[in-house]
Design a protein around this motif. Structure first.
Motif, PDB file in Angstrom:
ATOM      1  N   ASP A  29     -43.526 -32.419  -1.078  1.00 27.86           N
ATOM      2  CA  ASP A  29     -43.384 -32.367   0.379  1.00 27.86           C
ATOM      3  C   ASP A  29     -41.928 -32.576   0.799  1.00 27.86           C
ATOM      4  N   VAL A  30     -41.032 -31.874   0.078  1.00 27.58           N
ATOM      5  CA  VAL A  30     -39.599 -31.916   0.350  1.00 27.58           C
ATOM      6  C   VAL A  30     -39.177 -30.533   0.841  1.00 27.58           C
ATOM      7  N   ASP A  31     -38.306 -30.511   1.841  1.00 25.62           N
ATOM      8  CA  ASP A  31     -37.858 -29.227   2.383  1.00 25.62           C
ATOM      9  C   ASP A  31     -36.655 -28.717   1.598  1.00 25.62           C
ATOM     10  N   LEU A  32     -36.891 -27.712   0.762  1.00 24.27           N
ATOM     11  CA  LEU A  32     -35.834 -27.093  -0.037  1.00 24.27           C
ATOM     12  C   LEU A  32     -35.600 -25.643   0.392  1.00 24.27           C
ATOM     13  N   THR A  33     -35.990 -25.333   1.611  1.00 26.98           N
ATOM     14  CA  THR A  33     -35.917 -23.961   2.118  1.00 26.98           C
ATOM     15  C   THR A  33     -34.509 -23.381   2.021  1.00 26.98           C
ATOM     16  N   ALA A  34     -33.516 -24.146   2.413  1.00 30.51           N
ATOM     17  CA  ALA A  34     -32.132 -23.654   2.396  1.00 30.51           C
ATOM     18  C   ALA A  34     -31.689 -23.316   0.975  1.00 30.51           C
ATOM     19  N   GLU A  35     -31.997 -24.189   0.026  1.00 31.41           N
ATOM     20  CA  GLU A  35     -31.625 -23.950  -1.370  1.00 31.41           C
ATOM     21  C   GLU A  35     -32.345 -22.730  -1.934  1.00 31.41           C
ATOM     22  N   ILE A  36     -33.624 -22.611  -1.593  1.00 29.13           N
ATOM     23  CA  ILE A  36     -34.422 -21.477  -2.072  1.00 29.13           C
ATOM     24  C   ILE A  36     -33.881 -20.166  -1.514  1.00 29.13           C
ATOM     25  N   GLU A  37     -33.553 -20.159  -0.216  1.00 31.98           N
ATOM     26  CA  GLU A  37     -32.993 -18.943   0.397  1.00 31.98           C
ATOM     27  C   GLU A  37     -31.666 -18.561  -0.236  1.00 31.98           C
ATOM     28  N   THR A  38     -30.833 -19.559  -0.524  1.00 28.05           N
ATOM     29  CA  THR A  38     -29.549 -19.304  -1.175  1.00 28.05           C
ATOM     30  C   THR A  38     -29.751 -18.675  -2.552  1.00 28.05           C
ATOM     31  N   LEU A  39     -30.699 -19.242  -3.307  1.00 19.84           N
ATOM     32  CA  LEU A  39     -30.984 -18.710  -4.643  1.00 19.84           C
ATOM     33  C   LEU A  39     -31.589 -17.311  -4.573  1.00 19.84           C
ATOM     34  N   GLU A  40     -32.440 -17.050  -3.581  1.00 24.65           N
ATOM     35  CA  GLU A  40     -33.040 -15.724  -3.428  1.00 24.65           C
ATOM     36  C   GLU A  40     -31.982 -14.669  -3.106  1.00 24.65           C
ATOM     37  N   LYS A  41     -30.999 -15.043  -2.277  1.00 23.74           N
ATOM     38  CA  LYS A  41     -29.895 -14.123  -1.972  1.00 23.74           C
ATOM     39  C   LYS A  41     -29.059 -13.870  -3.222  1.00 23.74           C
ATOM     40  N   ARG A  42     -28.825 -14.934  -4.001  1.00 23.00           N
ATOM     41  CA  ARG A  42     -28.067 -14.789  -5.239  1.00 23.00           C
ATOM     42  C   ARG A  42     -28.831 -13.927  -6.237  1.00 23.00           C
ATOM     43  N   LEU A  43     -30.178 -14.080  -6.281  1.00 22.66           N
ATOM     44  CA  LEU A  43     -31.018 -13.266  -7.161  1.00 22.66           C
ATOM     45  C   LEU A  43     -30.917 -11.793  -6.784  1.00 22.66           C
ATOM     46  N   GLU A  44     -30.987 -11.516  -5.496  1.00 24.39           N
ATOM     47  CA  GLU A  44     -30.894 -10.132  -5.022  1.00 24.39           C
ATOM     48  C   GLU A  44     -29.553  -9.513  -5.433  1.00 24.39           C
ATOM     49  N   LYS A  45     -28.475 -10.244  -5.253  1.00 26.24           N
ATOM     50  CA  LYS A  45     -27.138  -9.768  -5.618  1.00 26.24           C
ATOM     51  C   LYS A  45     -27.021  -9.589  -7.134  1.00 26.24           C
ATOM     52  N   LEU A  46     -27.584 -10.522  -7.879  1.00 30.88           N
ATOM     53  CA  LEU A  46     -27.543 -10.458  -9.344  1.00 30.88           C
ATOM     54  C   LEU A  46     -28.291  -9.227  -9.865  1.00 30.88           C
ATOM     55  N   GLU A  47     -29.479  -8.959  -9.294  1.00 31.12           N
ATOM     56  CA  GLU A  47     -30.254  -7.781  -9.700  1.00 31.12           C
ATOM     57  C   GLU A  47     -29.478  -6.495  -9.455  1.00 31.12           C
ATOM     58  N   VAL A  48     -28.886  -6.384  -8.274  1.00 33.30           N
ATOM     59  CA  VAL A  48     -28.098  -5.190  -7.945  1.00 33.30           C
ATOM     60  C   VAL A  48     -26.930  -5.056  -8.911  1.00 33.30           C
ATOM     61  N   ASP A  49     -26.236  -6.166  -9.142  1.00 29.79           N
ATOM     62  CA  ASP A  49     -25.072  -6.148 -10.027  1.00 29.79           C
ATOM     63  C   ASP A  49     -25.456  -5.747 -11.454  1.00 29.79           C
ATOM     64  N   ILE A  50     -26.516  -6.345 -11.980  1.00 30.75           N
ATOM     65  CA  ILE A  50     -26.930  -6.052 -13.362  1.00 30.75           C
ATOM     66  C   ILE A  50     -27.408  -4.607 -13.500  1.00 30.75           C
ATOM     67  N   TYR A  51     -28.292  -4.165 -12.603  1.00 28.28           N
ATOM     68  CA  TYR A  51     -28.869  -2.830 -12.752  1.00 28.28           C
ATOM     69  C   TYR A  51     -27.900  -1.705 -12.370  1.00 28.28           C
ATOM     70  N   ASN A  52     -26.849  -2.014 -11.631  1.00 29.44           N
ATOM     71  CA  ASN A  52     -25.838  -0.998 -11.325  1.00 29.44           C
ATOM     72  C   ASN A  52     -24.787  -0.881 -12.420  1.00 29.44           C
ATOM     73  N   HIS A  53     -24.778  -1.808 -13.360  1.00 28.66           N
ATOM     74  CA  HIS A  53     -23.779  -1.796 -14.427  1.00 28.66           C
ATOM     75  C   HIS A  53     -24.429  -1.867 -15.805  1.00 28.66           C
ATOM     76  N   LEU A  54     -25.496  -1.129 -15.989  1.00 34.87           N
ATOM     77  CA  LEU A  54     -26.187  -1.131 -17.275  1.00 34.87           C
ATOM     78  C   LEU A  54     -25.376  -0.384 -18.326  1.00 34.87           C
ATOM     79  N   LYS A  55     -25.421  -0.896 -19.545  1.00 29.65           N
ATOM     80  CA  LYS A  55     -24.809  -0.206 -20.679  1.00 29.65           C
ATOM     81  C   LYS A  55     -25.790   0.865 -21.160  1.00 29.65           C
ATOM     82  N   PRO A  56     -25.313   1.866 -21.885  1.00 30.38           N
ATOM     83  CA  PRO A  56     -26.222   2.915 -22.371  1.00 30.38           C
ATOM     84  C   PRO A  56     -27.424   2.360 -23.148  1.00 30.38           C
ATOM     85  N   TRP A  57     -27.207   1.358 -23.995  1.00 29.51           N
ATOM     86  CA  TRP A  57     -28.322   0.810 -24.769  1.00 29.51           C
ATOM     87  C   TRP A  57     -29.340   0.116 -23.872  1.00 29.51           C
TER      88      TRP A  57
END
Length: 186
Positions: A29-57
């Protein structure tokens, strides 16, 4: 079973961290909404970054991923009223090729695709998505039918490899394969 590719590990770790924080937030029963939102934004950016720079393998690994969608996964999502046709009218049916007619945006179409299995038993039944001669003949039969009724053909090609040397050694496969590909080329 979840299959994780090596380059996806940072994404998986971050998703697990978000899931963990959500559970803590709910249970303690602790409010971690701000931390979760920050991590979700970082996850979204990380996914875009990783999948836009895939190596051939990495791209090869995604193409061969055991949990990737198959023809039968796409059909209900894209088409209405799919009717599967079986058999080549000479020898038998090849479950490595799924074919039939369906409705796509109000238009009657012919659907043809490779189909591999989701588990070992189904992979064996479907010959790991590698067609036999009767599969190529079935595809050709459906192509001729589409031509006769003036229907467009939508193909799903999903095969891990096509070894021409192996096919040339197997005389039973060369003729139907050549006939099918010449029909596709027009």
């Amino acid at each position: 079973m979840i299959y994780e590719l090596e380059f996806e590990r940072p994404i998986t770790d971050l998703r697990n961290k978000i899931k963990e924080l959500k559970a803590i937030s709910k249970d303690a029963d602790v409010d971690l909404t701000a931390e979760i939102e920050t991590l979700e934004k970082r996850l979204e950016k990380l996914e875009v970054d990783i999948y836009n720079h895939l190596k051939p393998w990495d791209r090869v690994q995604i193409a061969r991923h055991p949990a990737r969608p198959t023809t039968l996964d796409y059909i209900p999502l894209l088409f209405n009223d799919f009717i599967e046709f079986h058999g080549d009218r000479y020898y038998g049916d090849d479950e490595a090729i799924v074919s039939g007619i369906a409705e796509f945006d109000g238009l009657a179409v012919t659907v043809i695709g490779h189909q591999r299995g989701k588990d070992t038993k189904e992979n064996i039944r479907r010959n790991f998505g590698m067609p036999h001669p009767e599969g190529y003949r079935k595809a050709l039969r459906l192509m001729k039918q589409a031509e006769k009724f003036n229907r467009p053909i939508i193909c799903f090609i999903d095969t891990k490899e096509l070894s021409l040397v192996k096919l040339l050694k197997s005389a039973g496969k060369v003729k139907p394969l050549r006939k099918t590909f010449s029909k596709w080329q027009g």
